[in-house]
Write a protein that holds these residues in place. Structure first.
Motif, PDB file in Angstrom:
ATOM      1  N   MET A   1       0.848  -1.177   0.000  1.00  0.00           N
ATOM      2  CA  MET A   1       0.000   0.000   0.000  1.00  0.00           C
ATOM      3  C   MET A   1       0.893   1.241   0.000  1.00  0.00           C
ATOM      4  SD  MET A   1      -1.728   2.477   2.385  1.00  0.00           S
ATOM      5  CE  MET A   1      -0.432   2.186   3.505  1.00  0.00           C
ATOM      6  N   HIS A   2       0.644   2.089  -0.946  1.00  0.00           N
ATOM      7  CA  HIS A   2       1.424   3.325  -1.051  1.00  0.00           C
ATOM      8  C   HIS A   2       0.445   4.489  -1.166  1.00  0.00           C
ATOM      9  CE1 HIS A   2       4.617   6.085  -2.146  1.00  0.00           C
ATOM     10  NE2 HIS A   2       3.905   6.448  -3.196  1.00  0.00           N
ATOM     11  N   GLN A   3      -0.033   4.950  -0.035  1.00  0.00           N
ATOM     12  CA  GLN A   3      -0.952   6.086  -0.033  1.00  0.00           C
ATOM     13  C   GLN A   3      -0.219   7.301   0.503  1.00  0.00           C
ATOM     14  OE1 GLN A   3      -4.881   6.016   1.163  1.00  0.00           O
ATOM     15  NE2 GLN A   3      -5.356   4.574  -0.438  1.00  0.00           N
ATOM     16  N   LYS A   4      -0.312   8.370  -0.250  1.00  0.00           N
ATOM     17  CA  LYS A   4       0.324   9.616   0.159  1.00  0.00           C
ATOM     18  C   LYS A   4      -0.760  10.611   0.550  1.00  0.00           C
ATOM     19  CE  LYS A   4       3.490  13.213  -1.446  1.00  0.00           C
ATOM     20  NZ  LYS A   4       4.341  13.630  -2.568  1.00  0.00           N
ATOM     21  N   TRP A   5      -0.631  11.154   1.742  1.00  0.00           N
ATOM     22  CA  TRP A   5      -1.552  12.164   2.238  1.00  0.00           C
ATOM     23  C   TRP A   5      -0.859  13.520   2.264  1.00  0.00           C
ATOM     24  CZ3 TRP A   5      -4.128   9.977   7.314  1.00  0.00           C
ATOM     25  CH2 TRP A   5      -5.016   8.950   6.970  1.00  0.00           C
ATOM     26  N   VAL A   6      -1.626  14.542   2.033  1.00  0.00           N
ATOM     27  CA  VAL A   6      -1.197  15.917   2.257  1.00  0.00           C
ATOM     28  C   VAL A   6      -2.063  16.421   3.403  1.00  0.00           C
ATOM     29  CG1 VAL A   6      -1.022  18.248   1.305  1.00  0.00           C
ATOM     30  CG2 VAL A   6      -0.492  16.259  -0.133  1.00  0.00           C
ATOM     31  N   VAL A   7      -1.413  16.825   4.486  1.00  0.00           N
ATOM     32  CA  VAL A   7      -2.112  17.285   5.682  1.00  0.00           C
ATOM     33  C   VAL A   7      -1.853  18.782   5.822  1.00  0.00           C
ATOM     34  CG1 VAL A   7      -2.314  17.039   8.184  1.00  0.00           C
ATOM     35  CG2 VAL A   7      -1.855  15.031   6.767  1.00  0.00           C
ATOM     36  N   MET A   9      -2.796  22.208   7.989  1.00  0.00           N
ATOM     37  CA  MET A   9      -3.355  22.519   9.310  1.00  0.00           C
ATOM     38  C   MET A   9      -2.958  23.890   9.814  1.00  0.00           C
ATOM     39  SD  MET A   9      -1.054  19.784  11.355  1.00  0.00           S
ATOM     40  CE  MET A   9       0.705  19.713  11.134  1.00  0.00           C
ATOM     41  N   ASN A  10      -3.806  24.399  10.689  1.00  0.00           N
ATOM     42  CA  ASN A  10      -3.503  25.569  11.491  1.00  0.00           C
ATOM     43  C   ASN A  10      -4.145  25.340  12.859  1.00  0.00           C
ATOM     44  OD1 ASN A  10      -6.239  26.322  11.299  1.00  0.00           O
ATOM     45  ND2 ASN A  10      -5.861  27.889   9.763  1.00  0.00           N
ATOM     46  N   ARG A  11      -4.157  26.346  13.700  1.00  0.00           N
ATOM     47  CA  ARG A  11      -4.667  26.179  15.062  1.00  0.00           C
ATOM     48  C   ARG A  11      -6.140  25.790  15.114  1.00  0.00           C
ATOM     49  NH1 ARG A  11      -2.263  30.290  18.959  1.00  0.00           N
ATOM     50  NH2 ARG A  11      -0.098  30.225  18.364  1.00  0.00           N
ATOM     51  N   SER A  12      -6.891  26.092  14.060  1.00  0.00           N
ATOM     52  CA  SER A  12      -8.335  25.873  14.057  1.00  0.00           C
ATOM     53  C   SER A  12      -8.780  24.574  13.399  1.00  0.00           C
ATOM     54  CB  SER A  12      -9.040  27.026  13.343  1.00  0.00           C
ATOM     55  OG  SER A  12      -8.780  28.232  14.004  1.00  0.00           O
ATOM     56  N   LEU A  13      -7.984  24.085  12.427  1.00  0.00           N
ATOM     57  CA  LEU A  13      -8.424  22.873  11.731  1.00  0.00           C
ATOM     58  C   LEU A  13      -7.275  22.138  11.076  1.00  0.00           C
ATOM     59  CD1 LEU A  13      -8.549  23.386   8.360  1.00  0.00           C
ATOM     60  CD2 LEU A  13     -10.367  24.885   9.087  1.00  0.00           C
ATOM     61  N   MET A  14      -7.563  20.874  10.741  1.00  0.00           N
ATOM     62  CA  MET A  14      -6.636  20.034   9.990  1.00  0.00           C
ATOM     63  C   MET A  14      -7.435  19.400   8.864  1.00  0.00           C
ATOM     64  SD  MET A  14      -4.726  16.449  10.922  1.00  0.00           S
ATOM     65  CE  MET A  14      -6.266  15.558  10.917  1.00  0.00           C
ATOM     66  N   LYS A  15      -6.930  19.521   7.650  1.00  0.00           N
ATOM     67  CA  LYS A  15      -7.557  18.880   6.489  1.00  0.00           C
ATOM     68  C   LYS A  15      -6.608  17.810   5.973  1.00  0.00           C
ATOM     69  CE  LYS A  15      -9.875  23.042   4.809  1.00  0.00           C
ATOM     70  NZ  LYS A  15      -9.927  23.995   3.677  1.00  0.00           N
ATOM     71  N   VAL A  16      -7.162  16.652   5.667  1.00  0.00           N
ATOM     72  CA  VAL A  16      -6.382  15.545   5.127  1.00  0.00           C
ATOM     73  C   VAL A  16      -6.835  15.308   3.690  1.00  0.00           C
ATOM     74  CG1 VAL A  16      -5.782  13.110   5.366  1.00  0.00           C
ATOM     75  CG2 VAL A  16      -6.205  14.497   7.416  1.00  0.00           C
ATOM     76  N   PHE A  17      -5.850  15.272   2.799  1.00  0.00           N
ATOM     77  CA  PHE A  17      -6.107  15.017   1.382  1.00  0.00           C
ATOM     78  C   PHE A  17      -5.330  13.784   0.951  1.00  0.00           C
ATOM     79  CE2 PHE A  17      -6.532  19.583   1.935  1.00  0.00           C
ATOM     80  CZ  PHE A  17      -7.674  19.895   1.211  1.00  0.00           C
ATOM     81  N   LEU A  18      -5.916  13.004   0.079  1.00  0.00           N
ATOM     82  CA  LEU A  18      -5.225  11.897  -0.573  1.00  0.00           C
ATOM     83  C   LEU A  18      -4.668  12.429  -1.883  1.00  0.00           C
ATOM     84  CD1 LEU A  18      -4.520   8.875  -0.980  1.00  0.00           C
ATOM     85  CD2 LEU A  18      -6.791   8.632  -2.028  1.00  0.00           C
ATOM     86  N   GLU A  19      -3.370  12.201  -2.118  1.00  0.00           N
ATOM     87  CA  GLU A  19      -2.773  12.634  -3.376  1.00  0.00           C
ATOM     88  C   GLU A  19      -2.814  11.475  -4.365  1.00  0.00           C
ATOM     89  OE1 GLU A  19       0.987  15.240  -4.379  1.00  0.00           O
ATOM     90  OE2 GLU A  19       1.547  13.133  -4.209  1.00  0.00           O
TER      91      GLU A  19
END
Length: 144
Positions: A1-7, A9-19
């Protein structure tokens, strides 16, 4: 499995993306709900802190807001560590405001550091997805 995430974030939120194929697909958002409250309101949840404008001398000089950000950093690190342990992700690019990035790094394990391929110190949590794709591509070219 080779999944790359782009995370992102700042103090208010974190967004996770799949590349995938140099495009980002949104997977998840975590919110730091504590950022919706004032220091005095947060002070009730973090005893022993000094809220802004307080002249009380207590054990800690940290504001309740700083403690809430620290707790959010721990939550982010734990989420990424658990995701790695469950083989949901193998590589991570982290884009974060510098101070939060330092707090998250403080809670990373050695394997978490090893899976992180890029650290980009910028507050881009509100940036459009296409702009994030451009930043990740540009930074990869510069570092590689």
């Amino acid at each position: 499995m080779h999944q790359k995430w782009v995370v992102v974030m700042n103090r208010s939120l974190m967004k996770v993306f799949l590349e995938k194929n140099q495009h980002l697909m949104h997977l998840k958002t975590l919110h730091n709900k504590a950022m919706n409250y004032s220091n005095s309101e947060l002070g009730r949840h973090y005893p022993g802190t000094i809220s802004e404008g307080s002249s009380k001398n207590t054990m800690s000089a940290s504001s309740p807001r700083e403690l809430a950000v620290e707790a959010f950093a721990r939550k982010i690190a734990k989420f990424l560590d658990n995701s790695r342990k469950r083989n949901l992700v193998s590589h991570v690019v982290i884009i974060s405001e510098p101070r939060l990035m330092g707090l998250v790094r403080k809670h990373f394990s050695r394997p978490d550091f090893e899976m992180t391929t890029q650290w980009i110190a910028k507050d881009l949590a509100a940036a459009p997805t296409r702009y994030l794709e451009d930043v990740v591509e540009r930074e990869a070219r510069l570092s590689g």
